[in-house]
Design an enzyme around this catalytic site. Structure first.
Site, PDB file in Angstrom:
ATOM      1  N   TYR A 178      34.097  32.271  28.852  1.00 25.29           N
ATOM      2  CA  TYR A 178      34.048  32.296  30.320  1.00 25.29           C
ATOM      3  C   TYR A 178      32.989  33.297  30.811  1.00 25.29           C
ATOM      4  O   TYR A 178      32.179  32.980  31.690  1.00 25.29           O
ATOM      5  CB  TYR A 178      35.449  32.665  30.837  1.00 25.29           C
ATOM      6  CG  TYR A 178      35.511  33.001  32.301  1.00 25.29           C
ATOM      7  CD1 TYR A 178      35.341  32.022  33.270  1.00 25.29           C
ATOM      8  CD2 TYR A 178      35.746  34.319  32.718  1.00 25.29           C
ATOM      9  CE1 TYR A 178      35.403  32.340  34.619  1.00 25.29           C
ATOM     10  CE2 TYR A 178      35.820  34.643  34.060  1.00 25.29           C
ATOM     11  CZ  TYR A 178      35.639  33.649  35.015  1.00 25.29           C
ATOM     12  OH  TYR A 178      35.693  33.965  36.349  1.00 25.29           O
TER      13      TYR A 178
ATOM     14  N   ASP B 196      36.275  19.741  46.213  1.00 21.99           N
ATOM     15  CA  ASP B 196      37.059  20.097  45.017  1.00 21.99           C
ATOM     16  C   ASP B 196      37.527  18.805  44.366  1.00 21.99           C
ATOM     17  O   ASP B 196      37.406  17.727  44.960  1.00 21.99           O
ATOM     18  CB  ASP B 196      38.250  20.998  45.369  1.00 21.99           C
ATOM     19  CG  ASP B 196      38.595  21.938  44.204  1.00 21.99           C
ATOM     20  OD1 ASP B 196      38.654  21.461  43.055  1.00 21.99           O
ATOM     21  OD2 ASP B 196      38.776  23.135  44.443  1.00 21.99           O
TER      22      ASP B 196
HETATM   23  C1  15L Z   1      37.969  36.634  36.814  1.00 14.54           C
HETATM   24  O1  15L Z   1      36.798  36.348  36.680  1.00 14.54           O
HETATM   25  C2  15L Z   1      39.007  35.582  36.947  1.00 14.54           C
HETATM   26  O2  15L Z   1      38.526  34.428  37.592  1.00 14.54           O
HETATM   27  C3  15L Z   1      40.258  36.075  37.634  1.00 14.54           C
HETATM   28  O3  15L Z   1      41.300  35.151  37.398  1.00 14.54           O
HETATM   29  C4  15L Z   1      40.653  37.468  37.161  1.00 14.54           C
HETATM   30  O4  15L Z   1      41.044  37.426  35.823  1.00 14.54           O
HETATM   31  C5  15L Z   1      39.490  38.422  37.345  1.00 14.54           C
HETATM   32  O5  15L Z   1      38.337  37.935  36.701  1.00 14.54           O
HETATM   33  C6  15L Z   1      39.801  39.819  36.811  1.00 14.54           C
HETATM   34  O6  15L Z   1      39.082  40.337  35.971  1.00 14.54           O
HETATM   35  O7  15L Z   1      40.787  40.388  37.292  1.00 14.54           O
END
Ligand code: 15L
Length: 259
Positions: free
Chosen positions: A132, A31
């Site tokens: 994202y 990391d």
């Molecule tokens: C995700 O992909 C995120 O990384 C996490 O923080 C949450 O937001 C999760 O999805 C979710 O949809 O609950």
């Protein structure tokens, strides 16, 4: 067996690490900030976007669990660099080092604009809800490419909501408990010759909206159900698009703004 975990100081990895340690397994933790090692753990610091770091990280490794990257919405430049470019660097380093298996953290947000149904199949094509989500769709595509070109076993886990407890009403559908996450990633590491797969990462929730069949085909047997937390959850149920679509609140979050 040596398993490299990228993003090893992050939320999902912190839940997974104690559940993946085995007497005959070394965890190599990578990391940008060093996680606290235990037992035979090895620690490396550096970015998944750095080919030199990744070449060193993949040396003598049998499998990679790639969790590194931004875990929520971010600017396009950051998302492109860390999540998409970083995942290519990870896969490339793994391939060059002869690593035969890579498990990639995808997300429900790769298909965030799919309608909520009882059991959305894991091979549903991308309908991202954010930059994202686009990055997670790209990660799945990169995994497919490296499998097809180089014969690597690549499993993409479309993680729901992996936290100690379900985060709110939506989490009663999307929760992946820490123990079930351990069981699922263990199945991803050990199932024989999976080839390329996309599976959902979700517990056996009464209200689940994702199919379990694909992960069960790897040997995953979920034991937790978010329903046991239902009485404690007091936030208002989602409405509108947040209720209609798999991605919940990500479907309305401003694009490119950290959420
Ligand atoms: C995700 O992909 C995120 O990384 C996490 O923080 C949450 O937001 C999760 O999805 C979710 O949809 O609950």
């Amino acid at each position: 067996m040596r398993v490299l975990i990228t993003g090893a100081a992050g939320g999902v990895a912190t839940l997974l690490r104690p559940r993946l340690r085995r007497p005959d397994r070394v965890l190599r933790l990578l990391d940008i900030t060093a996680p606290e090692p235990e037992g035979t753990d090895e620690v490396l610091t550096g970015s998944v976007t750095d080919a030199g770091v990744m070449a060193e990280a993949c040396r003598d490794v049998d499998a990679v669990i790639h969790l590194g990257g931004h875990s929520r919405e971010n600017s396009w430049a950051e998302t492109l660099d860390v999540n998409i470019n970083g995942s290519q660097v990870v896969l490339d380093a793994a391939q060059r080092a002869g690593v035969s298996r890579v498990v990639l953290a995808s997300s429900n947000h790769a298909v965030g604009f799919r309608r909520v149904t009882e059991a959305l199949p894991a091979d549903s094509t991308p309908r991202p809800d954010t930059f994202y989500g686009v990055s997670k769709a790209a990660i799945e595509a990169l995994g497919s490419l490296y499998h097809s070109r180089f014969g690597m076993d690549v499993i993409c886990v479309r993680i729901g909501s992996c936290f100690e407890r379900p985060p709110g009403v939506r989490g009663l559908s999307t929760w992946l408990s820490p123990d079930d996450a351990g069981r699922l990633f263990e199945a991803c590491l050990t199932c024989p010759s999976p080839g390329y797969r996309v599976v959902w990462g979700v517990s056996a929730n009464t209200r689940r909206i994702y199919s379990l069949a694909e992960a069960e085909a790897l040997g995953y047997r979920p034991l937790d159900d978010a329903e046991k937390f239902a009485a404690e959850i007091t936030d208002p149920a989602p409405t509108g698009d947040a209720a209609r679509y798999v991605g919940g609140p990500f479907t309305t979050t401003p694009l490119g703004e950290p959420n």
